[in-house]
Structures are given as C-alpha cells and as structure tokens.
Write a protein that holds these residues in place. Structure first.
Motif, mmCIF file in Angstrom:
data_model
loop_
_atom_site.group_PDB
_atom_site.id
_atom_site.type_symbol
_atom_site.label_atom_id
_atom_site.label_comp_id
_atom_site.label_asym_id
_atom_site.label_seq_id
_atom_site.Cartn_x
_atom_site.Cartn_y
_atom_site.Cartn_z
ATOM 1 N N VAL A 244 0.847 -1.200 0.000
ATOM 2 C CA VAL A 244 0.000 0.000 0.000
ATOM 3 C C VAL A 244 0.882 1.250 0.000
ATOM 4 N N LEU A 245 1.918 1.279 0.817
ATOM 5 C CA LEU A 245 2.822 2.438 0.838
ATOM 6 C C LEU A 245 3.546 2.609 -0.491
ATOM 7 N N ALA A 246 3.967 1.511 -1.101
ATOM 8 C CA ALA A 246 4.649 1.601 -2.392
ATOM 9 C C ALA A 246 3.711 2.159 -3.460
ATOM 10 N N GLN A 247 2.458 1.746 -3.450
ATOM 11 C CA GLN A 247 1.511 2.279 -4.422
ATOM 12 C C GLN A 247 1.243 3.756 -4.170
ATOM 13 N N GLY A 248 1.192 4.148 -2.896
ATOM 14 C CA GLY A 248 1.000 5.569 -2.575
ATOM 15 C C GLY A 248 2.187 6.405 -3.048
ATOM 16 N N VAL A 249 3.382 5.924 -2.820
ATOM 17 C CA VAL A 249 4.579 6.654 -3.275
ATOM 18 C C VAL A 249 4.613 6.702 -4.791
ATOM 19 N N ASN A 250 4.248 5.602 -5.448
ATOM 20 C CA ASN A 250 4.221 5.560 -6.907
ATOM 21 C C ASN A 250 3.209 6.583 -7.443
ATOM 22 N N TYR A 251 2.066 6.687 -6.787
ATOM 23 C CA TYR A 251 1.054 7.681 -7.205
ATOM 24 C C TYR A 251 1.592 9.100 -7.033
ATOM 25 N N LEU A 252 2.258 9.376 -5.910
ATOM 26 C CA LEU A 252 2.805 10.718 -5.682
ATOM 27 C C LEU A 252 3.903 11.064 -6.674
ATOM 28 N N ILE A 253 4.696 10.096 -7.042
ATOM 29 C CA ILE A 253 5.775 10.334 -8.023
ATOM 30 C C ILE A 253 5.174 10.611 -9.396
ATOM 31 N N SER A 254 4.098 9.930 -9.742
ATOM 32 C CA SER A 254 3.515 10.090 -11.075
ATOM 33 C C SER A 254 2.738 11.391 -11.233
#
Length: 77
Positions: free
Chosen positions: A66-76
């Motif tokens: 979940v944290l990795a997906q959140g970070v991926n969303y913020l980066i994108s």
C-alpha cells in the motif's frame, strides 16, 4: 498348613496392600498424562508462535505494498 518364616519369597508372607498399589499406579498414570499434556502444549505454543510470525509478515507485506503504491502515485503526479 503353616509356612515357616525361614526362606522363600517375601510375597508368601507379607500381605499385599492393593489399595496402595492402585493409588501408586494411578499416580504414575496421571504423571505420564500430565507429561504428555505438557509436551503437546509446548508443541501448540511453538506452532502458534510460527503462525504469528507469518501473520505479521503478511501484514507488513500488505502495508508495504500500500505504501509503495502511494509513493508511486505521488511520483507520477
């Protein structure tokens, strides 16, 4: 017929106390059952500890995803 106390087996002369023998046998059986129960409980505790470790690993894996997906969303963004 009277037996002389000169020789032979002591069981011919000494009275057999069945009540004490039965109590001693029951105590030995209960001790063996208690030991078996303790052994089984130690096995169950070990199994529960391993299960708990696996569950925490799964929870941490889900939280990491979940944290990795959140970070991926913020980066994108």
């Amino acid at each position: 017929m009277t037996l002389a106390r000169g020789g032979g087996s002591r069981f011919l002369y000494d009275p057999f106390d069945a009540a004490n023998a039965r109590i001693d046998a029951n105590e030995r059986v209960l001790e063996e059952r208690w030991d078996a129960l303790s052994f089984r409980l130690r096995q169950i505790e070990g199994t529960l500890e391993r299960l708990e470790k696996r569950l925490w690993l799964a929870v941490m894996g889900v939280a990491g995803t979940v944290l990795a997906q959140g970070v991926n969303y913020l980066i994108s963004l």
